[in-house]
Design a protein around this motif. Structure first.
Motif, PDB file in Angstrom:
ATOM      1  N   LYS A  64       0.851  -1.404  -0.245  1.00 55.37           N
ATOM      2  CA  LYS A  64       0.148  -0.555   0.084  1.00 55.37           C
ATOM      3  C   LYS A  64       1.193   1.184   0.048  1.00 55.37           C
ATOM      4  CE  LYS A  64      -3.375  -2.387   3.059  1.00 55.37           C
ATOM      5  NZ  LYS A  64      -4.913  -2.755   3.423  1.00 55.37           N
ATOM      6  N   ASP A  65       1.881   1.069   0.288  1.00 50.51           N
ATOM      7  CA  ASP A  65       2.886   2.519   0.636  1.00 50.51           C
ATOM      8  C   ASP A  65       3.682   2.447  -0.893  1.00 50.51           C
ATOM      9  OD1 ASP A  65       3.112   3.114   3.700  1.00 50.51           O
ATOM     10  OD2 ASP A  65       3.964   0.908   3.441  1.00 50.51           O
ATOM     11  N   PHE A  66       3.823   1.490  -1.384  1.00 49.98           N
ATOM     12  CA  PHE A  66       3.914   2.424  -3.264  1.00 49.98           C
ATOM     13  C   PHE A  66       2.563   2.876  -3.860  1.00 49.98           C
ATOM     14  CE2 PHE A  66       7.471  -1.703  -1.685  1.00 49.98           C
ATOM     15  CZ  PHE A  66       8.103  -1.202  -2.835  1.00 49.98           C
ATOM     16  N   GLU A  67       1.724   1.967  -3.531  1.00 52.31           N
ATOM     17  CA  GLU A  67       0.724   3.043  -4.199  1.00 52.31           C
ATOM     18  C   GLU A  67       0.531   3.804  -3.698  1.00 52.31           C
ATOM     19  OE1 GLU A  67      -2.507  -1.705  -5.307  1.00 52.31           O
ATOM     20  OE2 GLU A  67      -2.737   0.342  -3.026  1.00 52.31           O
ATOM     21  N   ALA A  68       0.423   3.879  -1.937  1.00 50.45           N
ATOM     22  CA  ALA A  68       0.941   5.768  -1.768  1.00 50.45           C
ATOM     23  C   ALA A  68       1.520   6.440  -2.416  1.00 50.45           C
ATOM     24  CB  ALA A  68       0.870   5.686  -0.153  1.00 50.45           C
ATOM     25  N   ILE A  69       2.331   6.098  -2.744  1.00 51.80           N
ATOM     26  CA  ILE A  69       3.168   7.213  -3.942  1.00 51.80           C
ATOM     27  C   ILE A  69       3.489   7.210  -5.803  1.00 51.80           C
ATOM     28  CG2 ILE A  69       5.339   6.728  -2.950  1.00 51.80           C
ATOM     29  CD1 ILE A  69       6.617   4.657  -4.574  1.00 51.80           C
ATOM     30  N   GLY A  70       2.004   6.387  -5.886  1.00 49.86           N
ATOM     31  CA  GLY A  70       1.494   6.661  -7.132  1.00 49.86           C
ATOM     32  C   GLY A  70       1.596   5.200  -8.232  1.00 49.86           C
ATOM     33  N   CYS A  71       1.999   4.027  -7.497  1.00 40.82           N
ATOM     34  CA  CYS A  71       2.490   2.601  -8.182  1.00 40.82           C
ATOM     35  C   CYS A  71       1.250   2.466  -8.443  1.00 40.82           C
ATOM     36  CB  CYS A  71       3.438   2.160  -7.515  1.00 40.82           C
ATOM     37  SG  CYS A  71       5.179   2.629  -7.317  1.00 40.82           S
ATOM     38  N   LYS A  72       0.970   1.426  -9.409  1.00 36.64           N
ATOM     39  CA  LYS A  72      -0.628   0.749  -9.582  1.00 36.64           C
ATOM     40  C   LYS A  72       0.304  -0.386  -9.260  1.00 36.64           C
ATOM     41  CE  LYS A  72      -3.798  -1.399 -12.935  1.00 36.64           C
ATOM     42  NZ  LYS A  72      -4.249  -1.233 -14.622  1.00 36.64           N
ATOM     43  N   VAL A  73      -0.626  -1.448  -8.334  1.00 39.86           N
ATOM     44  CA  VAL A  73       0.640  -2.938  -8.288  1.00 39.86           C
ATOM     45  C   VAL A  73      -0.532  -4.411  -8.563  1.00 39.86           C
ATOM     46  CG1 VAL A  73       1.203  -4.346  -6.065  1.00 39.86           C
ATOM     47  CG2 VAL A  73       1.636  -2.240  -6.281  1.00 39.86           C
ATOM     48  N   GLU A  74      -0.828  -5.056  -8.859  1.00 37.28           N
ATOM     49  CA  GLU A  74      -1.604  -6.258  -9.150  1.00 37.28           C
ATOM     50  C   GLU A  74      -0.252  -7.358  -9.029  1.00 37.28           C
ATOM     51  OE1 GLU A  74      -2.841  -5.160 -12.931  1.00 37.28           O
ATOM     52  OE2 GLU A  74      -1.140  -6.952 -14.076  1.00 37.28           O
ATOM     53  N   ALA A  75      -0.789  -8.282  -8.650  1.00 37.96           N
ATOM     54  CA  ALA A  75      -0.306  -9.897  -8.845  1.00 37.96           C
ATOM     55  C   ALA A  75      -0.423 -10.513 -10.006  1.00 37.96           C
ATOM     56  CB  ALA A  75      -1.606 -10.537  -7.574  1.00 37.96           C
ATOM     57  N   THR A  76       0.946 -11.180  -9.783  1.00 35.92           N
ATOM     58  CA  THR A  76       1.572 -11.346 -11.319  1.00 35.92           C
ATOM     59  C   THR A  76       2.122 -13.020 -11.362  1.00 35.92           C
ATOM     60  OG1 THR A  76       2.150 -11.825 -13.551  1.00 35.92           O
ATOM     61  CG2 THR A  76       3.537 -10.956 -11.636  1.00 35.92           C
ATOM     62  N   ARG A  77       2.305 -13.959 -11.958  1.00 38.17           N
ATOM     63  CA  ARG A  77       3.212 -15.068 -11.435  1.00 38.17           C
ATOM     64  C   ARG A  77       3.928 -14.692 -13.578  1.00 38.17           C
ATOM     65  NH1 ARG A  77      -0.556 -20.183 -10.704  1.00 38.17           N
ATOM     66  NH2 ARG A  77       2.024 -21.021 -10.688  1.00 38.17           N
ATOM     67  N   PRO A  78       5.185 -15.018 -13.217  1.00 34.67           N
ATOM     68  CA  PRO A  78       5.456 -15.999 -14.204  1.00 34.67           C
ATOM     69  C   PRO A  78       5.775 -17.278 -14.905  1.00 34.67           C
ATOM     70  CG  PRO A  78       7.162 -16.683 -12.228  1.00 34.67           C
ATOM     71  CD  PRO A  78       6.299 -15.657 -11.557  1.00 34.67           C
ATOM     72  N   ASP A  79       5.719 -17.159 -15.943  1.00 29.12           N
ATOM     73  CA  ASP A  79       5.321 -18.554 -16.937  1.00 29.12           C
ATOM     74  C   ASP A  79       6.334 -19.648 -16.987  1.00 29.12           C
ATOM     75  OD1 ASP A  79       3.804 -20.106 -18.431  1.00 29.12           O
ATOM     76  OD2 ASP A  79       3.821 -18.826 -20.348  1.00 29.12           O
ATOM     77  N   TYR A  80       6.528 -20.240 -15.301  1.00 29.25           N
ATOM     78  CA  TYR A  80       7.478 -20.917 -15.109  1.00 29.25           C
ATOM     79  C   TYR A  80       7.578 -21.831 -14.500  1.00 29.25           C
ATOM     80  CZ  TYR A  80      12.545 -21.840 -15.319  1.00 29.25           C
ATOM     81  OH  TYR A  80      14.294 -22.934 -15.884  1.00 29.25           O
ATOM     82  N   ALA A  81       7.876 -23.080 -14.702  1.00 29.55           N
ATOM     83  CA  ALA A  81       7.353 -23.991 -13.551  1.00 29.55           C
ATOM     84  C   ALA A  81       8.794 -24.419 -12.661  1.00 29.55           C
ATOM     85  CB  ALA A  81       7.687 -25.990 -14.479  1.00 29.55           C
ATOM     86  N   MET A  82       8.189 -23.350 -11.464  1.00 30.56           N
ATOM     87  CA  MET A  82       9.253 -23.308 -10.246  1.00 30.56           C
ATOM     88  C   MET A  82      10.039 -23.944  -9.301  1.00 30.56           C
ATOM     89  SD  MET A  82       8.863 -19.760 -10.543  1.00 30.56           S
ATOM     90  CE  MET A  82       9.844 -19.612  -9.114  1.00 30.56           C
ATOM     91  N   GLU A  83       9.722 -24.877  -9.642  1.00 30.08           N
ATOM     92  CA  GLU A  83      10.379 -26.337  -9.386  1.00 30.08           C
ATOM     93  C   GLU A  83      11.883 -26.896 -10.225  1.00 30.08           C
ATOM     94  OE1 GLU A  83      12.499 -28.607  -6.488  1.00 30.08           O
ATOM     95  OE2 GLU A  83      10.141 -27.926  -6.819  1.00 30.08           O
TER      96      GLU A  83
END
Length: 491
Positions: free
Chosen positions: A301-320
């Motif tokens: 929320k502190d990043f949002e407070a300085i103007g950033c737009k934040v959204e959840a994402t995931r890389p297209d990669y098998a993490m194991e």
């Protein structure tokens, strides 16, 4: 040079040790405080707080250090100003070679090792006028994110002396948090600049691979996992030290040739159009101790407070697959650096079990194993480039758990999931390492027990300055370092 705030007419000892590195540098340059006064203030403070923290080791004799500080004053009187670190006490990480000062790699094998020459990162700091007062503690050979070893013992967390300081730059982080150093160098292979920074409420920056040349190095081409970088209590201090550490060197053929003076430019900028991808725990892949994600998501929320737009994402990669890649390349690297010690039975007996396990894993690898791991690493980098088509920065926690009991060597389980290696609990940091991207750890706040946590901010390729700018804006909005002092300082 990044501008420091106005200084008082005559700084007190307390103000000297609490000052930022840039502020202290300005006071010395303007001769508002002498180098001897600075040295005396820090040595007095170290004597008061380094026990039981055990962050600074191999501390040199007070009389010698005061004499060196006196020579720095004499240089100023003659109009000889070496640079922004002129007369400022520094204690390089014990893994860093320093001429005339023990550099043991925190191993009993090298307990009496005193190099004749500085590593490049130390030489560049010394050339800017730094006075090396000793070293900072690390795990043996930097292996593991918990700072303990048979030579110097355990470094304890600045906010809870029953807990781990993290590692491998644990001594550095605690020395900064407890104001024993104003700014400091560290190094990072598996989060070693990031985890201890997050666990001690300071900043740790892993620069782009090649930004800070590794010299000397027996292998200048293949071993591209670890690197040196700066740590500090403010982002301008971190940026300024990076400007000293960075810069091309022909002995490191893969080092970056960009002018390091770029890091002395003003950090302020506006972030209303910045987009941040929140990686979290990679969609449930990584186990996290209760409270880690919630605290970090609050910090978003502190990043949002300085103007950033934040959204959840995931890389297209098998993490194991990424973990398998990491294990292979780490085994390969450690077996290369420690293999000769392992083959000597007497020296092998002095290696901690985790070091022996790494070497043994490396000795079992085939050339094809290493090739496949480098291919997997390349594919991971490509997956992150795809995310950077949508986002300017990627963010995730700096650790999967809060600081654990310092008597433990490493956590055996997280959220009911068994950790199958001594470093599996730090899997969250390998993405930045393997991609070779710039990553800054910024403070995320504290849990109900008063234990700190950090956030990793990952930037685009070679976008080190942009990451520093975002970290600075976030720090201006949160002020965690100033808001939450360690108890020993607040008392």
């Amino acid at each position: 040079m990044n501008q420091a705030s106005p200084s008082p007419a005559q700084p007190t000892q307390g103000e000297i040790v609490a000052a930022s590195a840039l502020e202290l540098s300005q006071w010395i340059r303007l001769r508002k405080v002498s180098c001897r006064e600075v040295m005396s203030a820090f040595l007095d403070h170290i004597e008061r707080v380094n026990t039981p923290a055990n962050a600074i080791v191999s501390l040199r004799e007070r009389a010698t250090l005061l004499a060196e500080a006196g020579e720095r004053d004499a240089q100023l009187a003659r109009g000889e100003y070496l640079g922004w670190l002129h007369g400022i006490p520094q204690a390089p990480k014990d893994l860093t070679a320093t001429a005339g000062i023990p550099s043991t790699q925190c191993s009993p094998i090298f307990r009496d090792e005193v190099p004749k020459a500085d590593a490049l990162v130390a030489a560049r700091m010394r050339a800017q006028g730094a006075i090396f007062i000793g070293k900072t503690n690390s795990p043996e050979f930097g292996l593991g994110s918990h700072t303990y070893n048979q030579v110097f013992g355990t470094t304890l967390n600045a906010y809870d002396p029953t807990r781990s300081a993290g590692g491998s730059s644990g001594g550095t982080a605690v020395a900064l948090a407890l104001r024993m150093l104003p700014v400091a160098d560290g190094s990072d292979m598996m989060g070693s600049l990031r985890n201890p920074a997050g666990w001690n409420n300071i900043f740790g920056f892993r620069p782009s691979q090649g930004r800070v040349p590794s010299v000397p190095a027996v292998d200048a081409f293949y071993n591209q996992l670890g690197c040196a970088g700066p740590m500090g209590r403010s982002v301008p201090d971190v940026a300024m030290l990076l400007s000293t550490q960075a810069g091309y060197d022909a002995r490191a053929p893969l080092s970056i040739s960009e002018d390091p003076a770029q890091f002395t430019a003003p950090l302020a900028r506006e972030f209303s159009s910045a987009k941040i991808g929140w990686l979290g725990n990679y969609g449930g892949y990584l186990p996290m101790q209760d409270g880690v994600l919630a605290l970090c998501e609050t910090a978003l929320k502190d990043f949002e407070a300085i103007g950033c737009k934040v959204e959840a994402t995931r890389p297209d990669y098998a993490m194991e697959k990424l973990w398998d890649c990491w294990i292979t390349l780490r085994h390969f690297s450690v077996a290369g650096t420690l293999g000769a010690l392992y083959r000597d039975p007497a020296k092998r007996a002095l290696l901690k079990p985790e070091a022996q396990w790494e070497v043994e894993g490396g000795l079992k690898l085939s050339g094809e194993d290493v090739w496949n791991a480098t291919v997997a690493r390349t594919q991971w980098y490509t997956a992150l480039l795809a995310l950077f088509e949508r986002y300017d920065y990627l963010v995730l926690p700096s650790a999967q758990i809060f600081p654990f009991d310092a008597k433990e060597h490493w956590p055996k389980a997280i959220a009911g999931r068994t950790m199958d290696t001594y470093h599996r609990w730090m899997e969250v940091v390998i993405g930045g390492t393997l991609a070779g991207l710039p990553v800054m750890c910024v403070p995320a706040g504290f849990n109900a027990q008063g234990l700190p946590m950090g956030l990793q901010v990952i930037g685009k390729p070679h976008a080190d300055f942009s990451v520093l700018q975002l970290a600075h804006a976030y720090d201006q909005a949160t002020q965690w370092v100033a808001r939450r002092l360690p108890a020993v300082l607040a008392a």
